[in-house]
Design a protein around this motif. Structure first.
Motif, PDB file in Angstrom:
ATOM      1  N   LEU A   9       1.126  -1.018  -0.227  1.00 35.56           N
ATOM      2  CA  LEU A   9      -0.398   0.126   0.078  1.00 35.56           C
ATOM      3  C   LEU A   9       1.132   1.854  -0.420  1.00 35.56           C
ATOM      4  O   LEU A   9       0.331   2.055  -0.605  1.00 35.56           O
ATOM      5  N   ARG A  10       2.216   1.488   0.384  1.00 32.39           N
ATOM      6  CA  ARG A  10       2.852   2.449   0.841  1.00 32.39           C
ATOM      7  C   ARG A  10       3.408   2.600  -0.673  1.00 32.39           C
ATOM      8  O   ARG A  10       3.559   3.501  -1.084  1.00 32.39           O
ATOM      9  N   HIS A  11       3.872   1.640  -1.759  1.00 34.91           N
ATOM     10  CA  HIS A  11       3.976   1.603  -2.360  1.00 34.91           C
ATOM     11  C   HIS A  11       3.565   2.465  -3.505  1.00 34.91           C
ATOM     12  O   HIS A  11       3.461   3.223  -4.216  1.00 34.91           O
ATOM     13  N   LEU A  12       2.120   1.686  -3.381  1.00 34.57           N
ATOM     14  CA  LEU A  12       0.836   2.001  -4.834  1.00 34.57           C
ATOM     15  C   LEU A  12       0.973   3.838  -4.219  1.00 34.57           C
ATOM     16  O   LEU A  12      -0.084   4.770  -5.027  1.00 34.57           O
ATOM     17  N   ASP A  13       0.703   4.135  -2.456  1.00 32.31           N
ATOM     18  CA  ASP A  13       0.529   5.456  -2.647  1.00 32.31           C
ATOM     19  C   ASP A  13       2.004   6.214  -3.098  1.00 32.31           C
ATOM     20  O   ASP A  13       1.289   7.614  -3.732  1.00 32.31           O
ATOM     21  N   ALA A  14       3.421   5.944  -2.729  1.00 35.05           N
ATOM     22  CA  ALA A  14       3.647   6.535  -3.353  1.00 35.05           C
ATOM     23  C   ALA A  14       3.861   6.908  -5.293  1.00 35.05           C
ATOM     24  O   ALA A  14       4.196   7.783  -5.750  1.00 35.05           O
ATOM     25  N   LEU A  15       2.987   5.607  -6.002  1.00 34.61           N
ATOM     26  CA  LEU A  15       2.851   5.254  -7.471  1.00 34.61           C
ATOM     27  C   LEU A  15       2.040   6.788  -7.394  1.00 34.61           C
ATOM     28  O   LEU A  15       2.398   7.373  -8.395  1.00 34.61           O
ATOM     29  N   ARG A 102      -1.443   5.665   5.733  1.00 27.81           N
ATOM     30  CA  ARG A 102      -0.630   5.235   4.731  1.00 27.81           C
ATOM     31  C   ARG A 102       0.250   3.892   5.934  1.00 27.81           C
ATOM     32  O   ARG A 102       1.085   3.626   5.449  1.00 27.81           O
ATOM     33  N   ARG A 103      -0.563   3.662   6.530  1.00 32.59           N
ATOM     34  CA  ARG A 103       0.811   3.089   7.757  1.00 32.59           C
ATOM     35  C   ARG A 103       0.024   1.973   7.975  1.00 32.59           C
ATOM     36  O   ARG A 103       0.651   0.553   8.757  1.00 32.59           O
ATOM     37  N   VAL A 104      -1.303   1.700   6.598  1.00 35.36           N
ATOM     38  CA  VAL A 104      -2.112   0.622   7.378  1.00 35.36           C
ATOM     39  C   VAL A 104      -1.577  -0.421   6.206  1.00 35.36           C
ATOM     40  O   VAL A 104      -0.833   0.245   4.859  1.00 35.36           O
ATOM     41  N   THR A 105      -1.464  -1.685   6.638  1.00 31.85           N
ATOM     42  CA  THR A 105      -0.605  -3.022   5.420  1.00 31.85           C
ATOM     43  C   THR A 105      -1.581  -3.863   5.153  1.00 31.85           C
ATOM     44  O   THR A 105      -2.395  -4.509   4.901  1.00 31.85           O
ATOM     45  N   MET A 106      -0.969  -4.056   3.472  1.00 28.94           N
ATOM     46  CA  MET A 106      -2.238  -4.899   3.295  1.00 28.94           C
ATOM     47  C   MET A 106      -1.946  -6.922   4.194  1.00 28.94           C
ATOM     48  O   MET A 106      -3.357  -6.615   4.633  1.00 28.94           O
ATOM     49  N   ALA A 107      -1.083  -6.854   4.989  1.00 33.42           N
ATOM     50  CA  ALA A 107      -1.294  -8.164   5.928  1.00 33.42           C
ATOM     51  C   ALA A 107      -1.915  -8.028   6.817  1.00 33.42           C
ATOM     52  O   ALA A 107      -2.904  -8.797   7.206  1.00 33.42           O
ATOM     53  N   GLN A 108      -2.406  -6.417   7.060  1.00 29.94           N
ATOM     54  CA  GLN A 108      -3.327  -6.379   8.554  1.00 29.94           C
ATOM     55  C   GLN A 108      -4.448  -6.517   7.477  1.00 29.94           C
ATOM     56  O   GLN A 108      -5.783  -6.909   8.677  1.00 29.94           O
ATOM     57  N   LEU A 109      -5.198  -6.139   6.329  1.00 34.33           N
ATOM     58  CA  LEU A 109      -6.207  -6.051   5.772  1.00 34.33           C
ATOM     59  C   LEU A 109      -6.406  -7.580   5.301  1.00 34.33           C
ATOM     60  O   LEU A 109      -8.003  -8.343   6.104  1.00 34.33           O
ATOM     61  N   ARG A 110      -5.868  -8.505   5.341  1.00 34.53           N
ATOM     62  CA  ARG A 110      -6.216  -9.399   4.722  1.00 34.53           C
ATOM     63  C   ARG A 110      -6.462 -10.410   5.965  1.00 34.53           C
ATOM     64  O   ARG A 110      -7.363 -11.071   5.538  1.00 34.53           O
ATOM     65  N   ALA A 111      -5.650 -10.245   7.179  1.00 32.14           N
ATOM     66  CA  ALA A 111      -6.022 -10.897   8.116  1.00 32.14           C
ATOM     67  C   ALA A 111      -7.464 -10.428   8.808  1.00 32.14           C
ATOM     68  O   ALA A 111      -8.228 -11.460   9.118  1.00 32.14           O
TER      69      ALA A 111
END
Length: 416
Positions: A9-15, A102-111
């Motif tokens: 997600l952080r990389h997508l935001d940077a994109l 911006r600090r939320v991660t995909m791993a957290q959302l997936r869980a």
């Protein structure tokens, strides 16, 4: 879906920052990453998607066709996540927080999504392929970040709080946008790749949807369609959270929620149906005493067909008879009518084959007062992929054809 969870997600935001700034050097300060790290992030996303997203020029970076698709979908996805975070914090009367999304991660959302859907850490671990401690840790870290409890234990099950339910909905919408973007990227250069997920109710399943699917798959041999059958309330929930793209069935009046749009396709006139050897078969005019003499099988309250059936009696000044069986399954209704002198209301499409072999018959037509509108429902802010848009266009075209070929009414239902 696993490919989506591989995204950072952080990389997508940077994109998106690069896309707005027009160069990597201009984006560095905004994303708090070094230029080499930023270049590496873009490279990872391009590698995952298998497409170059930017053309590099001395004056800056210009999005490619694939890049424009990705930027649009990512911006929409991150807006959903931002809205979900803000809604969650507001429900707990907490300050919005400084860029918490911006600090939320995909791993957290997936869980979190896995636990929410299974009500169990163990089942969530099995579903995601993660260890149970890893699922626990990811959910705990997300709760700590957002500053609010997301899950509570109820007996042996784990349930999301009301606030968490709302947050998960927007997290799923975010994933839906990313999935749509990946589908569009995969379809570049071909119109056959991609996926459409359609929720359907009994009437649409009979004739309309099979013909629509036949036309669509003939036009797009490489595409796939998932058809989801469930009660209306369940389908509406999955539609609103992005797990299905469209819902085809009886139009609701008024609209069930403000965030969905219903588009009428065609009108359907339910008729009174019974077995071919029913005592009422062949009678020219049905009377109220006729219809009160025999048992009915009709869906439960809340289903439009139930309201139509009740209105058929009340409009004639009489209360509907007591129902011994309430059932919305067309298969069970058909089977029951073949076993005895039961009556029901059905679309002509729903017993087309049974009528053709002489098993069921149309006994009467209640008239236009019971007419129902069949609609295609989607999220109001839905942005379909080109493939999904073509599916919608085919549905509209088929509905227009159907409206021109509707059969005329047969024997009328009389009140005398």
């Amino acid at each position: 879906m696993n490919g989506i969870f591989s995204l950072n997600l952080r990389h997508l935001d940077a994109l998106t920052v690069i896309g707005r700034a027009g160069s990597m050097s201009a984006a560095v300060q905004q994303v708090n990453l070094s230029q080499p790290a930023l270049a590496q992030a873009v490279g990872k996303i391009e590698g995952l998607l298998g497409e170059r997203l930017f053309d590099r020029h001395p004056a800056g970076m210009v999005p490619t066709a694939a890049g424009r698709i990705v930027l649009m979908r990512v911006e929409r996805a991150l807006r959903y996540l931002l809205h979900g975070v803000r809604l969650l914090r507001r429900s707990a009367r907490l300050a919005p927080g400084e860029h918490l999304e911006r600090r939320v991660t995909m791993a957290q959302l997936r869980a979190l999504i896995a636990v929410e859907s299974t009500s169990s850490y163990a089942l969530a671990a099995e579903q995601t392929g993660l260890s149970q401690p890893a699922v626990h840790r990811a959910v705990r870290d997300l709760q700590d970040l957002l500053g609010i409890a997301l899950l509570v234990r109820v007996g042996r099950a784990v349930r999301p709080t009301d606030a968490a339910n709302r947050f998960v909905r927007f997290a799923r919408l975010m994933l839906s946008e990313l999935r749509a973007g990946m589908d569009e990227i995969g379809a570049l250069g071909t119109s056959d790749s991609g996926r459409v997920t359609v929720g359907t109710l009994p009437l649409a399943r009979a004739i309309f949807l099979p013909e629509l699917l036949a036309r669509f798959t003939a036009a797009h041999p490489g595409a796939s369609v998932e058809v989801v059958e469930a009660p209306y309330g369940e389908l509406l929930t999955t539609l609103r959270q992005g797990d299905i793209d469209l819902l085809i069935g009886t139009q609701r009046d008024p609209s069930p929620t403000s965030d969905v749009t219903q588009e009428g396709l065609f009108d359907d006139d339910p008729v009174i149906v019974g077995r071919a050897a029913h005592p009422l078969c062949g009678k020219q005019e049905l009377t109220l005493p006729d219809l009160l003499e025999f048992p009915w099988v009709i869906p439960s309250p809340g289903v439009p067909m139930r309201g139509n059936w009740e209105r058929m009696f009340r409009d004639r000044g009489i209360e509907p008879p007591r129902l011994r069986i309430e059932c919305g399954s067309v298969l069970i209704m058909r089977g029951l009518m073949l076993q005895g002198d039961w009556l029901t209301l059905m679309s002509r499409d729903q017993f087309l084959f049974e009528r053709g072999v002489g098993a069921l018959a149309e006994l009467g037509d209640p008239g236009p007062a019971l007419r129902r509108r069949i609609a295609m429902t989607h999220r109001s802010d839905w942005r379909p992929t080109p493939l999904q848009a073509h599916f919608v266009d085919l549905a509209r075209a088929l509905a227009r054809e159907r409206g021109q070929d509707m059969p005329s009414s047969s024997r009328l239902y009389r009140t005398q």
